[in-house]
Design an enzyme around this catalytic site. Structure first.
Site, PDB file in Angstrom:
ATOM      1  N   GLU A  76       6.173   4.945   7.374  1.00  0.00           N
ATOM      2  CA  GLU A  76       5.694   6.222   6.824  1.00  0.00           C
ATOM      3  C   GLU A  76       6.369   7.409   7.497  1.00  0.00           C
ATOM      4  OE1 GLU A  76       1.564   6.097   7.645  1.00  0.00           O
ATOM      5  OE2 GLU A  76       1.118   4.724   5.994  1.00  0.00           O
ATOM      6  N   LYS A 111       3.406  -6.819   4.056  1.00  0.00           N
ATOM      7  CA  LYS A 111       3.219  -5.423   3.679  1.00  0.00           C
ATOM      8  C   LYS A 111       2.891  -4.658   4.954  1.00  0.00           C
ATOM      9  CE  LYS A 111       0.030  -3.178   3.508  1.00  0.00           C
ATOM     10  NZ  LYS A 111      -0.961  -2.400   4.381  1.00  0.00           N
ATOM     11  N   THR A 146       0.871  -1.186   0.000  1.00  0.00           N
ATOM     12  CA  THR A 146       0.000   0.000   0.000  1.00  0.00           C
ATOM     13  C   THR A 146       0.902   1.229   0.000  1.00  0.00           C
ATOM     14  OG1 THR A 146      -0.227  -0.208   2.401  1.00  0.00           O
ATOM     15  CG2 THR A 146      -1.990  -1.120   1.048  1.00  0.00           C
ATOM     16  N   THR A 190      -3.222  -1.962   8.128  1.00  0.00           N
ATOM     17  CA  THR A 190      -1.845  -2.157   8.487  1.00  0.00           C
ATOM     18  C   THR A 190      -1.025  -3.252   7.812  1.00  0.00           C
ATOM     19  OG1 THR A 190      -2.673  -1.445  10.552  1.00  0.00           O
ATOM     20  CG2 THR A 190      -0.458  -2.270  10.542  1.00  0.00           C
ATOM     21  N   ASN A 250      -0.185  11.544   6.789  1.00  0.00           N
ATOM     22  CA  ASN A 250      -1.459  11.034   7.295  1.00  0.00           C
ATOM     23  C   ASN A 250      -2.514  12.111   7.466  1.00  0.00           C
ATOM     24  OD1 ASN A 250      -1.178   8.077   7.712  1.00  0.00           O
ATOM     25  ND2 ASN A 250       0.642   8.760   8.811  1.00  0.00           N
TER      26      ASN A 250
END
Lengths: 387, 387
Positions: free
Chosen positions: A261, A170, A148, A181, A383
């Protein structure tokens, strides 16, 4: 180095058009017959439809023939329609492979709350199943198809006495416009019963994925699946098997941390001095879930007072008078108070990136290692974008 | 509008040199005799020395004569030396005022883990005590002297039947290079017993400060003190008193939210449908402690899937099939699934800044209102700076 490293498994990754950009988004992993399987799932009260289906299937089946995974949509918070979509996916695979529906597990990851375009999955499944292979490239494509916000495909392998363990994961921090997640599929060609697989998987997950805290946010979709084909004929020693499985899980967890991230550093925190290891793990997670602690990691600031503040707020008992902290091997606090240290050298060391922290919180023998990342402005920007 | 609005109290704020920049950093609030006092403190296992001393004193005294507060250093994680410094401060005040040591409460806020420059406090206390006054300016200086990362002094007042409640607070998000969180002193000239004060204060704090979640980080130093001089002669109705006290606490809590470190929005979340109000409050805090939720507030993103994810991970029971969410009055999810809404109008509304969210999680009658702020890149930058 992949989910097809172990004998007896095939995989593929194709583009079903769930993702807007034409990237790979549908993966399958198949065995040539239903094989012993263990799985652990998120513990949310709001579990996604595929998690509910897969947890049910793992509970009632005698083995798993295939796992089908999609990215681009988590099929979470989608009600009865979502449950129907997950079931239709499993049904289509079962029909093609000639197995029972409950011998198929389904995993989804992506945006929460939007409807799964199940028609795209059903249309592309024949191609996905037809193109499965045991070539490394097929494993890699499967690993890519579940990405993702990941920037790299994540695979790992370990070799035991006469058998192999390999897998893919992932997960890149957590969720971005609601990407759920982590999904992980691990395969082995060892001959292991379902009960032993289950026991071994729980042991391995507790020291790897469950020791990883990135933003403290739990998911609706987390799934780790372990399948054993037995085709190597090797019946492994249990401790060795747990060790090899843990090696694969830790490798994958570390890859997740390094791809988190917006993160700029991976921080490894060793906790000592609780009564039990479980307490050490819980305390480490509480400390590393603190925004203030993780912001200090971002700043490369050996700010042990924040660790004490977070530890003090935990429900795990600590002895503040024994609280001691080292950053990158340099002792900054002992027995609850600051100690003199070479701040210039320490700060220079912390500028370099990743670092370790050792925290002692009492006189017990409990210990744990937690891997986390820093909280960065980039994480918040990332985010904060609208889905 | 201040801690001296109620009759019977004097205050001052002076510069003792604890802060490097010469700003006000030492405040005192005195009564003309020991008066009934209630207090609530942080619940950390690593309580700062002044909190431990004040909690002890409140427990053994028959009244409080004075509160002395400093900013610039939290006197937390300072061991026996820190305990001695807090005691020496109380002793010096008691000696000057001719009262018992346990009739003096001590509060500190600032960096954790550094030694309190108690000699500066002792040298400046005579000046601080000599300059106390009931003038509004004195209350304001006291409120300024307890500021850490606050950008404005925070004061509030409310008038009951024949009596006044007034107070001051410091706290601007949380902690920055380890500033410990919030200190609050509230005074009233109502005639109220210690037991009733205690009961009223717990009621008021639960709907105000404890309904405020800014970064989820607990402090070593949080203190709220309520003193009643009785000089108005008014013996208030209990419910009215709780109402006025809650008004002051809510006003101060809202000022804290609007001054939160790096925050760009204040978000007010109403939770409904749990079994009890306490569950609603706990669930609201769990949701608002999520980094992903607070990052979506920053982005002005009506991302209800993140609320569901955070609620699902809470230990408070929810019914995902009844999960419904409105942002700024616009329903975006009902009974666990997305509903169509005018996204353009909603996003435009959310661009404007502060907004409300209403979340229903089940069929119970429990309800709570939580005030929080967004998680911003500025917050991380701010708290990533080295101390």
């Amino acid at each position: 180095m992949s989910v097809v490293s172990a004998g007896g498994f095939l995989a593929s990754g194709v583009a079903a058009g769930i993702k807007d950009n034409g990237a790979l988004d549908l993966a399958v992993v198949t065995a040539d017959r239903p094989v012993p399987t263990a799985a652990v799932f998120a513990t949310s009260q709001a579990l996604a439809a595929p998690v509910r289906l897969s947890a049910h299937n793992v509970g009632v089946q005698s083995g798993t023939r295939a796992v089908v995974l999609n990215s681009g949509c988590a099929n979470a918070a989608t009600g009865e329609i979502g449950a129907g979509a997950a079931l239709a996916t499993a049904e289509a695979v079962a029909l093609r492979l000639g197995c029972e529906i409950n011998e198929v597990l389904v995993c989804s990851t992506g945006t929460i709350g939007s409807r799964l375009p199940v028609e795209k999955i059903l249309a592309t499944l024949p191609q996905a199943l037809a193109s499965t292979s045991s070539e490394p490239e097929a494993g890699k494509q499967a690993a890519e198809a579940i990405m993702t916000t990941d920037t790299v495909a994540k695979q790992a392998t370990a070799v035991g006495t006469g058998y192999t363990v390999g897998g893919m994961v992932k997960g890149a921090g957590m969720v971005r416009p609601d990407m759920a997640t982590m999904l992980c599929v691990i395969t082995t060609d060892a001959r292991v019963s379902t009960a032993v697989l289950d026991h071994a998987l729980r042991r391995a997950v507790s020291v790897s994925f469950n020791a990883l805290t990135l933003d403290g946010c739990a998911s609706t979709n987390d799934t780790v699946i372990l399948m054993a084909s037995g085709v190597s004929g090797a019946e492994p020693d249990f401790d060795e098997f747990v060790d090899r499985l843990s090696t694969v899980c830790l490798d994958l967890a570390n890859q997740m941390a390094h791809d988190a991230e917006g993160a700029s550093r991976v921080v490894t925190m060793e906790i000592k001095g609780t009564t039990t290891d479980q307490q050490a793990r819980a305390l480490g997670r509480d400390i590393c879930d603190s925004d203030l602690v993780r912001a200090s990691f971002f700043g490369g600031d050996p700010n042990w007072g924040r660790l004490l503040g977070a530890a003090g707020a935990s429900s795990v008992p600590i002895d503040p008078g024994m609280f001691s902290v080292s950053y990158a091997g340099t002792l900054v606090a002992a027995d609850g108070v600051s100690v003199e240290s070479d701040q210039v050298a320490l700060l220079a060391r912390m500028e370099q990136g990743d670092f370790d922290i050792a925290v002692t919180v009492g006189g017990g023998t409990g210990t744990a290692t937690i891997v986390t990342t820093d909280l960065t402005p980039a994480y918040v920007e990332f985010n904060g974008e609208r889905s």
